[in-house]
Design an enzyme around this catalytic site. Structure first.
Site, PDB file in Angstrom:
ATOM      1  N   ASP A  22      -2.148  -4.776   5.940  1.00  0.00           N
ATOM      2  CA  ASP A  22      -1.438  -4.212   7.088  1.00  0.00           C
ATOM      3  C   ASP A  22      -1.582  -5.145   8.284  1.00  0.00           C
ATOM      4  O   ASP A  22      -2.672  -5.317   8.819  1.00  0.00           O
ATOM      5  CB  ASP A  22      -2.036  -2.826   7.391  1.00  0.00           C
ATOM      6  N   ASN A  24       0.410  -4.871  11.217  1.00  0.00           N
ATOM      7  CA  ASN A  24       0.776  -4.306  12.526  1.00  0.00           C
ATOM      8  C   ASN A  24       0.021  -3.014  12.863  1.00  0.00           C
ATOM      9  O   ASN A  24       0.388  -2.302  13.797  1.00  0.00           O
ATOM     10  CB  ASN A  24       2.300  -4.088  12.642  1.00  0.00           C
ATOM     11  N   ASP A  26      -0.439   0.001  11.371  1.00  0.00           N
ATOM     12  CA  ASP A  26       0.036   1.388  11.209  1.00  0.00           C
ATOM     13  C   ASP A  26      -0.444   2.026   9.910  1.00  0.00           C
ATOM     14  O   ASP A  26       0.019   3.100   9.529  1.00  0.00           O
ATOM     15  CB  ASP A  26       1.577   1.437  11.287  1.00  0.00           C
ATOM     16  N   ASP A  30       2.380  -4.713   5.049  1.00  0.00           N
ATOM     17  CA  ASP A  30       3.678  -5.223   5.529  1.00  0.00           C
ATOM     18  C   ASP A  30       3.727  -6.745   5.409  1.00  0.00           C
ATOM     19  O   ASP A  30       2.759  -7.386   4.989  1.00  0.00           O
ATOM     20  CB  ASP A  30       3.922  -4.773   6.978  1.00  0.00           C
ATOM     21  N   ASP A  99      12.275  -8.264  -6.218  1.00  0.00           N
ATOM     22  CA  ASP A  99      12.532  -7.297  -7.280  1.00  0.00           C
ATOM     23  C   ASP A  99      13.970  -6.840  -7.116  1.00  0.00           C
ATOM     24  O   ASP A  99      14.373  -6.447  -6.019  1.00  0.00           O
ATOM     25  CB  ASP A  99      11.577  -6.102  -7.096  1.00  0.00           C
ATOM     26  N   ASP A 333       2.475  -0.507 -12.326  1.00  0.00           N
ATOM     27  CA  ASP A 333       2.838   0.626 -13.171  1.00  0.00           C
ATOM     28  C   ASP A 333       1.718   1.081 -14.095  1.00  0.00           C
ATOM     29  O   ASP A 333       1.925   1.982 -14.917  1.00  0.00           O
ATOM     30  CB  ASP A 333       4.060   0.275 -14.031  1.00  0.00           C
TER      31      ASP A 333
END
Ligand code: NOJ
Length: 567
Positions: A22, A24, A26, A30, A99, A333
């Site tokens: 992360d 930023n 939050d 990201d 993807d 997955d």
């Protein structure tokens, strides 16, 4: 490079963006976070990054339900930061793959929103809308296919009076690839990213993108899996992929790997065998992850090494000289591999063994975030705490036949969420993943398992991955050698050999804490071989063999054999 194809020598790092880093503050991973970690990824020896979807998405299936194919999810950043990241990755010698989800979109995509407005809307035929059937006065879906994530594969739209097909969640309507306009959309999407500098795509459930015309009923194989023969590996899949290749991909220096559920090595060759019919560079074999379950992780069985060896050798042998393998033991997955095929008690030993077991085979290794530090399964105290749609679906089905406690055990063992907990960067709060409360549970073991600690320890799993990747790159036998398995029936040891221009590599992997006697295969003299990798310090050889220690790994290089024999 043996034949000038760069992807044959690369090693790919796979990022599931929500849980990587992360940047930023939050609580959600990201692209700013990824920017901070590019040097780390490169330091592993990775040559490329594959991002699980980073596009705008309502997150019904955490990004695999896309509502805008040409943008970035605001949680992850924007196109500017993506361009910056692309430039920075390229500067460091790493390629970037996205993807590409072509089988379905989100129901919040403007195409679908339009398509459900009326039967004569120009987008109506972008999806599989069909009237239901009336049987004894009751309206039932157009056929008996089932979805992977939520019961039946059809959802009724009251206003339109029609059903739409969804092979995954309700919020993931299947796109009608038969419609040339849909194919045109995807060609534009591919060009959009390739023109920006993206280097290729991982193509999600690509073997499902064609359906039998008329969408007939299926023979009911299992109550929970219907329709496979009508949506898996139909001949039109190849036609569509050939069209994408000729019209778009051939005009760029790019790479494609297809995700291919229900696909054997023989079937994969239809798409990846080198020659004029090739439409993808590699395919992802599902059978690698079926050694402790039947068809799906949610029908668990005890781990069977023979099943794993059969799966791996099958792809190695059948693709040899014809096509190139994709190699992996973890992704977003599946639950964590040490918890499945290795041992949490011998975490570092089994982690190193598993790494060498797959990375020294012939093909392109993919490493999933956290695998390189040996992250393990989460053990959350209640089923409700697992956010994945397929986990919740499996729990619902299981609750018909299992008591509550057993359902929880199943989820703890098999949920995909196990691989989706925040990356463990350090022993700081929230595992150094974020300054804010993370969006999902951090594994409680982060003070013991994290990147910062393993950076300091020359014998850590992290540093072993680095060594292994370096070794692959420096040794053509590891890249291009032929593959031969020994002692196939052994239930505890996986032994194979690679051979290339007079050099051989012998890989010995123990999948047990028990002591097992290993005898070198005929024609190999361990005292003439050099041990190049292993997971224990002191290694003895007695009578051309040894007794294994828990999850022991030994890799021997036998060089210049002709000269050795002459001496
Ligand atoms: C395969 C992806 O890897 C998985 O995460 C996703 O849920 C399904 N395809 C549906 O897109």
């Amino acid at each position: 490079m043996a034949d000038g194809k760069w992807y044959k020598e690369m090693c790919v790092y796979h990022i599931w963006p929500r849980s990587f880093c992360d940047g930023n503050g939050d609580g959600i991973g990201d692209l700013w976070g990824v920017l901070q970690k590019l040097d780390y990824i490169r330091s592993l020896g990775a040559d490329a990054i594959w991002f699980s979807p980073i596009y705008p998405s309502p997150n019904a299936d955490f990004g695999y339900d896309i509502s805008d194919y040409k943008n970035i999810h605001p949680d992850y950043g924007n196109l500017d930061v993506f361009r910056e990241l692309l430039g920075e990755a390229h500067k460091r010698g790493m390629r970037v793959f996205l993807d590409l989800v072509m089988n379905h979109s989100s129901d919040e995509h403007p195409w679908f929103q339009e398509s459900r407005k009326s039967r004569d809307n120009p987008y109506h035929d972008y999806y599989y809308w069909r009237p239901g059937k009336t049987v004894r006065g009751r309206l039932i879906p157009p056929n008996n296919w089932t979805s992977h994530f939520e019961g039946g594969a059809w959802e009724y739209d009251e206003k339109l009076g029609e059903y739409y097909l969804h092979l995954f969640a309700r919020k993931q309507p299947d796109l009608n690839m038969e419609n040339p306009r849909v194919r045109q959309e995807f060609k534009e999407i591919m060009r959009f990213w390739l023109d920006m500098g993206v280097d290729g795509f991982r193509e999600d459930v690509v073997t499902f993108i064609a359906k039998t015309p008329g969408l007939p009923n299926s023979y009911p194989w299992l109550p929970a899996i219907n329709g496979l023969e009508h949506f898996s590996n139909l001949p039109r899949v190849h036609d569509y992929l050939m069209e994408f290749k000729k019209d778009v991909l051939d005009h760029y220096d790019c790479f494609t790997v297809g995700e291919s559920p229900n696909t054997t090595a023989e079937t994969a060759l239809r798409y990846i065998a080198e020659g004029p019919d090739q439409v993808l560079d590699e395919m992802i074999a599902f059978s690698y992850m079926e050694a402790d379950c039947i068809l799906t992780d949610m029908i668990p069985r005890p781990f069977s090494l023979r099943k794993l060896k059969r799966a791996m050798s099958d792809w190695q042998e059948k693709l040899e000289g014809k096509a190139w393998n994709a190699l992996y033991i973890e992704n977003h997955d599946h639950s964590r591999v040490i918890s499945r095929y290795g041992s949490e008690q011998y975490r570092v030993e089994s982690g190193k063994m598993l790494a060498a077991m797959y990375m020294l085979q012939r093909g392109t290794p993919f490493i999933y975030q956290g695998q390189e530090i040996g992250m393990t399964n989460l053990r959350l105290p209640s089923v409700e705490l697992y956010p994945d749609v397929s986990t919740q679906n499996a729990a619902r089905i299981a609750s018909h036949v299992l008591p509550r406690g057993q359902v929880l055990k199943l989820i703890q063992r098999a949920a995909r969420d196990n691989a989706r907990s925040p990356m463990q960067w350090s022993a700081e709060p929230n595992a150094g993943f974020s300054k804010a409360e993370p969006w999902f549970a951090v594994n409680v073991n982060y003070p013991e398992i994290n990147v910062a600690d393993q950076e300091q320890d020359p014998n850590s799993l992290l540093n072993f991955y680095r060594k292994l990747i370096r070794f692959r790159k420096d040794n053509p036998v590891a890249l291009y050698g032929t593959y031969r398995e020994h002692d196939r029936k052994n239930r505890k040891l996986y032994v194979y050999e690679r051979a290339y221009e007079g050099t051989r590599l012998l890989v010995i992997c123990s999948f047990t804490a028990d002591q097992v006697r290993f005898d070198a295969p005929e024609g190999i003299k361990l005292d003439k071989a050099r041990q190049v990798l292993g997971n224990y310090e002191v290694n003895f050889v007695i009578a051309n063999g040894f007794t294994t220690r828990p999850y022991e790994l030994r890799v021997y290089l036998i060089e210049n054999e002709v000269r050795n024999e002459e001496k």
